[in-house]
Design an enzyme around this catalytic site. Structure first.
Site, mmCIF file in Angstrom:
data_model
loop_
_atom_site.group_PDB
_atom_site.id
_atom_site.type_symbol
_atom_site.label_atom_id
_atom_site.label_comp_id
_atom_site.label_asym_id
_atom_site.label_seq_id
_atom_site.Cartn_x
_atom_site.Cartn_y
_atom_site.Cartn_z
ATOM 1 C CG ASP A 317 -2.252 0.685 0.944
ATOM 2 O OD1 ASP A 317 -2.255 1.681 0.175
ATOM 3 O OD2 ASP A 317 -3.288 0.277 1.507
ATOM 4 C CD GLU A 522 -6.499 4.875 2.807
ATOM 5 O OE1 GLU A 522 -5.794 4.052 3.384
ATOM 6 O OE2 GLU A 522 -6.377 5.130 1.591
#
Ligand SMILES: *[C@@H]1O[C@H](CO)[C@@H](O)[C@H](O)[C@H]1NC(C)=O
Ligand SMILES: *[C@@H]1O[C@H](CO)[C@@H](O)[C@H](O)[C@H]1NC(C)=O
Ligand SMILES: *[C@@H]1O[C@H](CO)[C@@H](O)[C@H](O)[C@H]1NC(C)=O
Length: 636
Positions: A317, A522
């Site tokens: 990520d 997020e």
């Protein structure tokens, strides 16, 4: 020899190729003069072997490096042999960029990649998590929680097909989707990216992989990446593994469960994704029992690659390597060492690529990272690039521009909205249902800011990373949908937050109140009170206290509603429906029946959390799988 180099370097249109090959036959120099890795008639593994044998260490490390478009330029592509570029959330070539502007940008970087010694195409990736959501004017589908409510895996596969076409319509071959998290706690800000708390339902929804990538032919080897062609894209199952299981639903934190529990809850969707030949898998930011996933050799190499037989590439990520240490980035050298040895193949660096490349180079020469590990990573990346046809078709297919936001896809999104709505209450008593609404009354009220705001109904990951309120993209608001649906003689008044006296004296037959959460994702979306924002509560109480009302909740998760249920005549969970608000009106007014079933347990109070279907202590407000119908019959 000079001839074969020329063949290798030049890319010719098909007719020129045909002509050239015919001439080659006549003059006795056959296809053997094409470098093996450029020959699409050879097996993928032979092409990988050939290309790998020609690559320098710098070229290999470049393949493992993914950079953000904002730091990419032709000289960077050429000097560092960069293997991949991404658009971070909201990173567009310009605001309101058209499909051709996107394709021009991708092709501009690609031209530079192709001009390098070996001409290895770069692969451009983007988060297309509910349609091609960074692109102005693209179709925005409901977020995954709403798709989970549909229970319709075929629908989700068709959404994959449509999304792939829209993404290809901007020249992009790779998406960081689907998210196959099994979210076990709605306090997590990414709860809506999860189809369900139930692993079995998430498993069914992995059928989206076959929509994005295409369906592999019968007998296609298990675990091998597959992409059917230029209308499909490389997919990425994420975030491996346990992202939805962190304690308290805290983003990027620690999933504290036994290996058996990890296998029972969080692994199953990966079995299906691998069986569907998913080409890439993103490693989670989160930890498992205190060990960062990005550093977990047992789960990445031993389990995912060796035991489950995944042969595509793993990708980190965004800046995930930095997060291996506390504080983040405090020992990047160590981060690179553990992550690559754990089995990360491509690293979403995405900004400090010189530092990353420098450290990997040093650690290979000093023996901390073996050349075998580098070769394994590059082999996997090249395998995906060959399997997806990127070497043969590196440039944008400009005939697909019209795919972005086209009417068929909007109709599909509208169908998904209809099927995603979950009816949780209908009438103050069962003999007095409030739904379906009558289209032929003289005057109705629509209230709540979520009723007339594309940005709010789309949520996070829409045009920008966190999303925002306002007219962020093209679509139909819920209010537009209502106006399109009622009879020509029905007056529709819209007020964001009307006062009770006005409502009581307005002569309204009923009101539709649309309230909910602001957009988030997020890092910013975690919430440990799960309250409906106060302005929505005020609007609901003012309206519902004065006239019969249907409350539609726009949210990425169940919220605390028990204290307000008694004031509502009907209650509908609409999740984050996306750009096609007409789908909400289609069902409210009975043109279609409600079909959605809760993809998550609806709790009474947050102190019950986590509480999931199958738990011993299970005392929800509405159970997993609950959802009423109105009996109008028509579905679809
Ligand atoms: C980084 O981590 C390695 C391995 O634990 C250690 O040897 C080294 O001293 C650390 N460097 C810094 C600057 O903390
Ligand atoms: C929102 O944007 C669209 C597309 O530009 C435009 O047609 C529409 O009028 C805008 N709506 C509002 C309320 O500004
Ligand atoms: C609930 O939590 C959110 C996110 O932390 C916060 O913005 C909001 O003010 C809180 N609401 C209440 C009623 O405490």
């Amino acid at each position: 020899m000079a001839f074969s180099k020329w063949i290798a370097k030049k890319r010719m249109p098909f007719s020129a190729w045909t002509f050239f090959c015919l001439m080659s036959l006549l003059f006795g120099c056959g296809a053997a003069d094409v470098l093996p890795y450029k020959d699409p008639s050879l097996a993928i593994e032979s092409r990988v072997d050939d290309l790998l044998s020609r690559m320098t260490l710098a070229e290999k490390i470049g393949q493992m490096t993914q950079i953000e478009r904002s730091v990419a330029d032709p000289s960077v592509m050429q000097n560092y042999f960069i293997g991949s570029i991404l658009s971070g959330g909201g990173s567009a070539p310009s605001p309101f960029a058209s499909p051709s502007a996107w394709a021009d940008m991708v092709d501009y970087f690609q031209t530079a990649a192709l001009s390098t010694r070996l001409g290895i195409p770069m692969i451009y990736g983007i988060d297309a998590v509910h349609g091609h959501n960074n692109v102005y004017g693209a179709t925005i589908f409901p977020h995954n929680i709403g798709l989970g409510a549909t229970r319709d895996a075929n629908l989700v596969q068709r959404i994959g097909v449509a999304t792939a076409l829209e993404v290809r319509g901007t020249g992009i071959p790779y998406v960081f989707a689907p998210c196959i998290a099994v979210s076990r706690d709605p306090r997590w800000g990414r709860c809506y990216e999860s189809y369900s708390e139930d692993p079995a339902l998430v498993q069914q929804m992995t059928q989206i992989v076959s929509g994005l990538q295409g369906v592999p032919p019968e007998g296609y080897p298990q675990g091998l990446p597959y992409v059917a062609g230029g209308s499909n894209v490389v997919a990425c199952a994420k975030h491996y593994v346990g992202d939805g299981g962190t304690t308290g639903g805290v983003d990027e934190s620690n999933t504290e469960v036994s290996f058996n529990e990890l296998r029972r809850i969080h692994f199953p969707p990966y079995y299906n994704a691998i069986a569907a030949s998913v080409s890439t898998i993103m490693i989670s930011y989160s930890s498992w029992n205190g060990v960062k996933m990005s550093a977990n050799e047992f789960l990445i190499t031993t389990t995912l690659k060796e035991k489950l037989g995944f042969q595509g590439f793993t990708i980190s990520d965004w800046e995930a390597l930095e997060r291996i240490t506390t504080p983040p980035g405090s020992n990047y050298s160590y981060s690179v060492y553990v992550a690559l040895n754990a089995g990360l193949d491509m690293v979403m660096v995405p900004i400090n690529y010189q530092q990353f490349i420098g450290l990997v180079t040093d650690q290979v020469s000093s023996g901390f990272i073996s050349i075998d590990r580098i070769n394994d990573a590059v082999r996997r990346i090249l395998r995906v690039k060959f399997a997806s046809g990127l070497f043969e078709h590196p440039m944008a297919d400009r005939t697909l521009f019209g795919m972005v936001g086209n009417q068929d896809h909007r109709n599909l999104a509208r169908e998904a909205v209809r099927k995603s709505l979950v009816l949780l209450k209908n009438g103050k008593d069962s003999s007095n249902p409030a739904l379906p609404l009558n289209k032929y009354v003289p005057k109705i009220l629509v209230a709540g800011k979520h009723a007339n705001d594309i940005g709010l109904q789309c949520g996070g990951w829409t045009i920008t990373w966190q999303g925002s309120s306002g007219n962020v993209t093209v679509g139909t608001t819920i209010l537009d949908g209502i106006k399109n649906t009622v009879s020509a003689s029905t007056q529709v008044d819209y007020l964001e937050s009307p006062d009770p006296g006005f409502v009581a004296n307005g002569g309204y037959s009923y009101a539709v109140v649309v309230i909910g959460e602001p957009p988030y994702t997020e890092m910013f979306g975690d919430n440990d009170n799960l309250s409906i924002p106060q302005d929505g509560i005020v609007t609901m109480q003012n309206v519902c206290g004065a006239v019969e009302c249907v409350v539609v909740l726009i949210s990425g998760r169940p919220l605390v509603v028990e204290p307000y249920l008694s004031v509502m005549n009907a209650f509908v969970a609409a999740w984050l429906p996306g750009s096609e608000g007409q789908g909400v009106a289609d069902v409210l007014f009975g043109d279609y029946d409600f079909q959605g079933k809760l993809p998550r347990t609806w709790f009474k109070t947050v102190d019950q959390l986590p509480m999931n279907v199958g738990d011993d202590k299970y005392n929800p407000l509405f159970s997993y799988n609950f959802g009423l119908t109105t009996g109008v019959g028509k579905t679809g």
